[in-house]
Design an enzyme around this catalytic site. Structure first.
Site, PDB file in Angstrom:
ATOM      1  N   ASN A  38       0.837  -1.210   0.000  1.00  0.00           N
ATOM      2  CA  ASN A  38       0.000   0.000   0.000  1.00  0.00           C
ATOM      3  C   ASN A  38       0.871   1.259   0.000  1.00  0.00           C
ATOM      4  OD1 ASN A  38      -2.589   1.195   0.010  1.00  0.00           O
ATOM      5  ND2 ASN A  38      -2.438   1.601   2.209  1.00  0.00           N
TER       6      ASN A  38
ATOM      7  N   SER B 275      -5.161   1.015  17.596  1.00  0.00           N
ATOM      8  CA  SER B 275      -6.198   1.919  17.100  1.00  0.00           C
ATOM      9  C   SER B 275      -7.270   2.146  18.152  1.00  0.00           C
ATOM     10  CB  SER B 275      -6.833   1.279  15.868  1.00  0.00           C
ATOM     11  OG  SER B 275      -8.030   1.915  15.536  1.00  0.00           O
TER      12      SER B 275
ATOM     13  N   THR C 271     -10.152   1.933  17.632  1.00  0.00           N
ATOM     14  CA  THR C 271     -11.226   0.991  17.336  1.00  0.00           C
ATOM     15  C   THR C 271     -11.351  -0.080  18.429  1.00  0.00           C
ATOM     16  OG1 THR C 271     -12.211  -0.250  15.516  1.00  0.00           O
ATOM     17  CG2 THR C 271      -9.886  -0.633  15.890  1.00  0.00           C
TER      18      THR C 271
ATOM     19  N   TYR D  86     -10.396  -6.160  10.672  1.00  0.00           N
ATOM     20  CA  TYR D  86      -9.264  -5.243  10.870  1.00  0.00           C
ATOM     21  C   TYR D  86      -9.137  -4.883  12.347  1.00  0.00           C
ATOM     22  CZ  TYR D  86      -6.885  -0.816  11.428  1.00  0.00           C
ATOM     23  OH  TYR D  86      -6.059   0.179  11.891  1.00  0.00           O
TER      24      TYR D  86
ATOM     25  N   LYS E 252      -6.184  -5.744  15.595  1.00  0.00           N
ATOM     26  CA  LYS E 252      -5.536  -4.816  16.550  1.00  0.00           C
ATOM     27  C   LYS E 252      -5.720  -5.324  17.983  1.00  0.00           C
ATOM     28  CE  LYS E 252      -3.985  -1.917  13.551  1.00  0.00           C
ATOM     29  NZ  LYS E 252      -2.565  -2.000  13.224  1.00  0.00           N
TER      30      LYS E 252
ATOM     31  N   ASN F 157     -11.244   5.765   1.605  1.00  0.00           N
ATOM     32  CA  ASN F 157     -12.258   5.207   2.511  1.00  0.00           C
ATOM     33  C   ASN F 157     -12.537   6.131   3.684  1.00  0.00           C
ATOM     34  OD1 ASN F 157     -12.716   2.509   1.348  1.00  0.00           O
ATOM     35  ND2 ASN F 157     -10.525   2.252   1.769  1.00  0.00           N
ATOM     36  N   ASN F 158     -11.569   6.981   3.999  1.00  0.00           N
ATOM     37  CA  ASN F 158     -11.703   7.846   5.174  1.00  0.00           C
ATOM     38  C   ASN F 158     -12.112   9.255   4.766  1.00  0.00           C
ATOM     39  OD1 ASN F 158      -9.019   5.920   6.011  1.00  0.00           O
ATOM     40  ND2 ASN F 158     -10.794   5.945   7.340  1.00  0.00           N
TER      41      ASN F 158
ATOM     42  N   ARG G 279     -15.323  12.727  15.607  1.00  0.00           N
ATOM     43  CA  ARG G 279     -14.055  12.007  15.707  1.00  0.00           C
ATOM     44  C   ARG G 279     -12.959  12.935  16.217  1.00  0.00           C
ATOM     45  NH1 ARG G 279     -17.259   8.771  15.074  1.00  0.00           N
ATOM     46  NH2 ARG G 279     -17.366   6.993  13.658  1.00  0.00           N
TER      47      ARG G 279
ATOM     48  N   ARG H 222     -23.060   4.497   7.675  1.00  0.00           N
ATOM     49  CA  ARG H 222     -22.201   3.373   7.294  1.00  0.00           C
ATOM     50  C   ARG H 222     -22.232   2.336   8.420  1.00  0.00           C
ATOM     51  NH1 ARG H 222     -15.958   4.946   6.216  1.00  0.00           N
ATOM     52  NH2 ARG H 222     -16.057   5.354   8.451  1.00  0.00           N
TER      53      ARG H 222
HETATM   54  P1  NAD Z   1      -0.386   2.569   5.297  1.00  0.00           P
HETATM   55  O1  NAD Z   1      -1.118   1.508   4.542  1.00  0.00           O
HETATM   56  O2  NAD Z   1      -0.109   3.845   4.621  1.00  0.00           O
HETATM   57  O3  NAD Z   1       0.994   1.990   5.853  1.00  0.00           O
HETATM   58  C1  NAD Z   1       1.173   0.628   6.168  1.00  0.00           C
HETATM   59  C2  NAD Z   1       2.438   0.162   5.471  1.00  0.00           C
HETATM   60  O4  NAD Z   1       2.655  -1.219   5.770  1.00  0.00           O
HETATM   61  C3  NAD Z   1       2.352   0.283   3.940  1.00  0.00           C
HETATM   62  O5  NAD Z   1       3.492   0.936   3.463  1.00  0.00           O
HETATM   63  C4  NAD Z   1       2.290  -1.165   3.465  1.00  0.00           C
HETATM   64  O6  NAD Z   1       2.875  -1.320   2.184  1.00  0.00           O
HETATM   65  C5  NAD Z   1       3.047  -1.879   4.562  1.00  0.00           C
HETATM   66  N1  NAD Z   1       2.704  -3.295   4.747  1.00  0.00           N
HETATM   67  C6  NAD Z   1       1.486  -3.858   4.855  1.00  0.00           C
HETATM   68  N2  NAD Z   1       1.598  -5.189   5.008  1.00  0.00           N
HETATM   69  C7  NAD Z   1       2.925  -5.478   5.020  1.00  0.00           C
HETATM   70  C8  NAD Z   1       3.673  -6.676   5.137  1.00  0.00           C
HETATM   71  N3  NAD Z   1       3.070  -7.863   5.249  1.00  0.00           N
HETATM   72  N4  NAD Z   1       5.017  -6.603   5.123  1.00  0.00           N
HETATM   73  C9  NAD Z   1       5.655  -5.394   4.981  1.00  0.00           C
HETATM   74  N5  NAD Z   1       4.989  -4.235   4.835  1.00  0.00           N
HETATM   75  C10 NAD Z   1       3.640  -4.273   4.860  1.00  0.00           C
HETATM   76  O7  NAD Z   1      -1.198   2.813   6.654  1.00  0.00           O
HETATM   77  P2  NAD Z   1      -0.996   3.915   7.787  1.00  0.00           P
HETATM   78  O8  NAD Z   1      -2.201   4.773   7.781  1.00  0.00           O
HETATM   79  O9  NAD Z   1       0.325   4.520   7.676  1.00  0.00           O
HETATM   80  O10 NAD Z   1      -1.085   2.993   9.072  1.00  0.00           O
HETATM   81  C11 NAD Z   1       0.062   2.496   9.733  1.00  0.00           C
HETATM   82  C12 NAD Z   1      -0.385   1.623  10.882  1.00  0.00           C
HETATM   83  O11 NAD Z   1      -1.222   2.387  11.761  1.00  0.00           O
HETATM   84  C13 NAD Z   1      -1.205   0.409  10.454  1.00  0.00           C
HETATM   85  O12 NAD Z   1      -0.875  -0.679  11.280  1.00  0.00           O
HETATM   86  C14 NAD Z   1      -2.626   0.858  10.731  1.00  0.00           C
HETATM   87  O13 NAD Z   1      -3.484  -0.217  10.967  1.00  0.00           O
HETATM   88  C15 NAD Z   1      -2.451   1.719  11.981  1.00  0.00           C
HETATM   89  N6  NAD Z   1      -3.531   2.698  12.179  1.00  0.00           N
HETATM   90  C16 NAD Z   1      -3.832   3.574  11.165  1.00  0.00           C
HETATM   91  C17 NAD Z   1      -4.888   4.465  11.348  1.00  0.00           C
HETATM   92  C18 NAD Z   1      -5.266   5.416  10.243  1.00  0.00           C
HETATM   93  O14 NAD Z   1      -6.378   5.945  10.282  1.00  0.00           O
HETATM   94  N7  NAD Z   1      -4.417   5.686   9.261  1.00  0.00           N
HETATM   95  C19 NAD Z   1      -5.618   4.487  12.550  1.00  0.00           C
HETATM   96  C20 NAD Z   1      -5.265   3.593  13.559  1.00  0.00           C
HETATM   97  C21 NAD Z   1      -4.214   2.699  13.359  1.00  0.00           C
HETATM   98  N1  UFG Z   2     -17.444   9.630   6.872  1.00  0.00           N
HETATM   99  C1  UFG Z   2     -18.345  10.199   5.997  1.00  0.00           C
HETATM  100  N2  UFG Z   2     -18.090  10.080   4.662  1.00  0.00           N
HETATM  101  C2  UFG Z   2     -16.986   9.457   4.175  1.00  0.00           C
HETATM  102  C3  UFG Z   2     -16.078   8.888   5.083  1.00  0.00           C
HETATM  103  C4  UFG Z   2     -16.342   8.994   6.430  1.00  0.00           C
HETATM  104  O1  UFG Z   2     -19.350  10.776   6.403  1.00  0.00           O
HETATM  105  O2  UFG Z   2     -16.821   9.382   2.946  1.00  0.00           O
HETATM  106  C5  UFG Z   2     -17.682   9.795   8.321  1.00  0.00           C
HETATM  107  C6  UFG Z   2     -17.783   8.499   9.094  1.00  0.00           C
HETATM  108  O3  UFG Z   2     -19.111   8.043   9.113  1.00  0.00           O
HETATM  109  C7  UFG Z   2     -17.263   8.925  10.471  1.00  0.00           C
HETATM  110  C8  UFG Z   2     -16.239  10.009  10.152  1.00  0.00           C
HETATM  111  O4  UFG Z   2     -16.552  10.465   8.842  1.00  0.00           O
HETATM  112  O5  UFG Z   2     -18.302   9.522  11.205  1.00  0.00           O
HETATM  113  C9  UFG Z   2     -14.807   9.490  10.155  1.00  0.00           C
HETATM  114  O6  UFG Z   2     -14.726   8.347   9.304  1.00  0.00           O
HETATM  115  P1  UFG Z   2     -13.331   7.770   8.816  1.00  0.00           P
HETATM  116  O7  UFG Z   2     -13.625   6.649   7.878  1.00  0.00           O
HETATM  117  O8  UFG Z   2     -12.465   8.867   8.329  1.00  0.00           O
HETATM  118  O9  UFG Z   2     -12.669   7.240  10.162  1.00  0.00           O
HETATM  119  P2  UFG Z   2     -13.223   6.205  11.249  1.00  0.00           P
HETATM  120  O10 UFG Z   2     -13.359   6.964  12.529  1.00  0.00           O
HETATM  121  O11 UFG Z   2     -14.380   5.466  10.772  1.00  0.00           O
HETATM  122  O12 UFG Z   2     -12.029   5.156  11.309  1.00  0.00           O
HETATM  123  C10 UFG Z   2     -10.673   5.531  11.472  1.00  0.00           C
HETATM  124  C11 UFG Z   2      -9.783   4.508  10.772  1.00  0.00           C
HETATM  125  C12 UFG Z   2      -9.876   3.172  11.462  1.00  0.00           C
HETATM  126  C13 UFG Z   2      -9.591   3.323  12.921  1.00  0.00           C
HETATM  127  C14 UFG Z   2     -10.483   4.379  13.530  1.00  0.00           C
HETATM  128  C15 UFG Z   2     -10.151   4.631  14.971  1.00  0.00           C
HETATM  129  O13 UFG Z   2     -10.199   4.311   9.418  1.00  0.00           O
HETATM  130  O14 UFG Z   2      -8.887   2.327  10.916  1.00  0.00           O
HETATM  131  O15 UFG Z   2     -10.350   5.618  12.815  1.00  0.00           O
HETATM  132  O16 UFG Z   2      -8.795   4.914  15.062  1.00  0.00           O
HETATM  133  F1  UFG Z   2      -9.821   2.133  13.529  1.00  0.00           F
END
Ligand code: NAD
Ligand code: UFG
Length: 337
Positions: A35, A124, A126, A149, A153, A197-198, A230, A291
């Site tokens: 990714n 997270s 979550t 997912y 965690k 997605n976010n 959030r 959602r």
């Molecule tokens: P991201 O997808 O940008 O980064 C994750 C990285 O891990 C990517 O570069 C991907 O290529 C690499 N990766 C995945 N599987 C792998 C594997 N098997 N071996 C080696 N590399 C691998 O995501 P991010 O937003 O930077 O998130 C980083 C971490 O934080 C993740 O564990 C995610 O679950 C956690 N997290 C993210 C959020 C968020 O909203 N972004 C919230 C809570 C927790």
């Molecule tokens: N939302 C919309 N439209 C969109 C996307 C999101 O209205 O197109 C709303 C959601 O319903 C929520 C808020 O915006 O109320 C935030 O949604 P996100 O998808 O941006 O984030 P979440 O809080 O659902 O989830 C994020 C990460 C998860 C993580 C969680 C808690 O995606 O991986 O925060 O850390 F688990």
């Protein structure tokens, strides 16, 4: 001695690499680029003016990990690597459990075999589930997850706690992130999802003209304007939190959990309006069905991180929106722009 960053080419990982290098740490990165792409790491080098080694390596590849440990002197690991799309995890649970859980187990085995027992893990918010009341505090019993997912965690937190129970030489820090948004001030690194997605990536793709309007997932929640609330945290603040966390983890043993958020809730409509105001761009939106799996409120109590780590988020919503937009407009197609 170096800090090994798994998933360091990703969104949070690349920003953390910048902050670690600027704080004077040596780093080594591994990523399988499922990714991400190595261009983010090249940009980290440009931003910091510092060099570091990186390897294409899957965390499930034990031989590959052993080669990295043999080639580098690694004292601790910050473990970001994982798959993170909530919806996709419901379609592909086996792939998520394999990547995130098997991957973490393989990494931990390689660490143990190579005498490295300090780890900071990306968990997270979550894990709090819908049962707890906001603001979420680290001492709360973890809740029920609604997707594979989130379950990965929760399980990995449990696995790391068991690893410490069995061997008190380990130092484990579990960081529970709230909603990371924004980008590095330079506009050179940021979040580049193929499908947003976010919420924040979706808003910025509407701003750049790639999508027509933001779909607001429900306005019937029990919140002031009916939309989900959030705790959005600037990714640079989050990255800096890892510098404090690794400083804390080194030279101690035990398991500690920290929330990394701002402690403030912002609704979907408030975030859309803040982005419009900060950047002077109209963001059209429409209310659609809620959602599945979403909760009304999710925000942190961050007192423990401030008290124990000496860390506090500093960047406000306006800054998060400005920095997101600088990255998006300079890189409309992410690192392929
Ligand atoms: P991201 O997808 O940008 O980064 C994750 C990285 O891990 C990517 O570069 C991907 O290529 C690499 N990766 C995945 N599987 C792998 C594997 N098997 N071996 C080696 N590399 C691998 O995501 P991010 O937003 O930077 O998130 C980083 C971490 O934080 C993740 O564990 C995610 O679950 C956690 N997290 C993210 C959020 C968020 O909203 N972004 C919230 C809570 C927790
Ligand atoms: N939302 C919309 N439209 C969109 C996307 C999101 O209205 O197109 C709303 C959601 O319903 C929520 C808020 O915006 O109320 C935030 O949604 P996100 O998808 O941006 O984030 P979440 O809080 O659902 O989830 C994020 C990460 C998860 C993580 C969680 C808690 O995606 O991986 O925060 O850390 F688990």
């Amino acid at each position: 001695m170096s800090i090994l960053i798994t998933g360091g080419a990703g969104y949070i990982g690349s920003h953390t690499c910048v902050e670690l290098l600027e704080a004077g740490y040596d780093i080594v990165v591994i990523d399988n680029y499922v990714n991400s792409c190595p261009e983010s790491l090249e940009r980290v080098k440009k931003i910091t003016g510092k060099d570091f080694p990186y390897y294409e390596c899957d965390i499930r590849d034990r031989d590959g990990l052993d080669k990295v440990f043999a080639a580098q002197k690694i004292e601790a690991v910050i473990h970001f690597a994982g798959l993170k799309a909530v919806g996709e995890s419901c379609q592909k649970p086996l792939e998520y459990y394999d990547n995130n859980i098997t991957g973490t187990l393989t990494l931990l085995e390689a660490m143990r075999a190579n005498g490295c027992k300090t780890i900071v893990f990306s968990s997270s918010a979550t894990v709090y589930g819908a049962e707890n009341q906001v603001p979420f505090v680290e001492t709360m019993k973890t809740g029920t997850t609604t997707n594979p997912y989130g379950t990965t965690k929760l399980y990995i937190e449990g696995i790391l706690q068991d690893v410490y129970k069995a061997d008190n030489d380990w130092s484990v820090v579990l960081l529970r992130y709230f909603n990371p948004v924004g980008a590095h001030e330079s506009g050179m690194i940021g979040e580049a999802p193929s499908f947003p997605n976010n919420l924040m990536p979706y808003i910025s793709q509407v701003a750049v003209g790639k999508r027509e309007c933001v779909n607001v997932f429900g306005d019937c929640y029990d919140t002031p304007d009916g939309t989900g609330v959030r705790d959005y945290i600037h990714v640079v603040d989050l990255a800096k939190g890892h510098v404090n966390a690794i400083q804390f983890a080194l030279g101690r043993t035990g398991v500690e959990i920290f929330n990394l958020g701002t402690g403030h809730g912002v609704s979907v409509i408030e975030l859309i309006k803040a982005f419009s105001e900060a950047n002077g761009i109209e963001i059209p939106y429409k209310i659609v069905e809620p959602r599945a799996g979403d909760i009304a409120y999710c925000y942190a109590n961050c007192d423990k991180a401030q008290r124990v780590l000496g860390w506090k988020a500093e960047r406000d919503i306006k800054k998060m929106c400005e920095d997101t937009w600088r990255w998006q407009k300079n890189n409309p197609n992410g690192y392929n722009s």
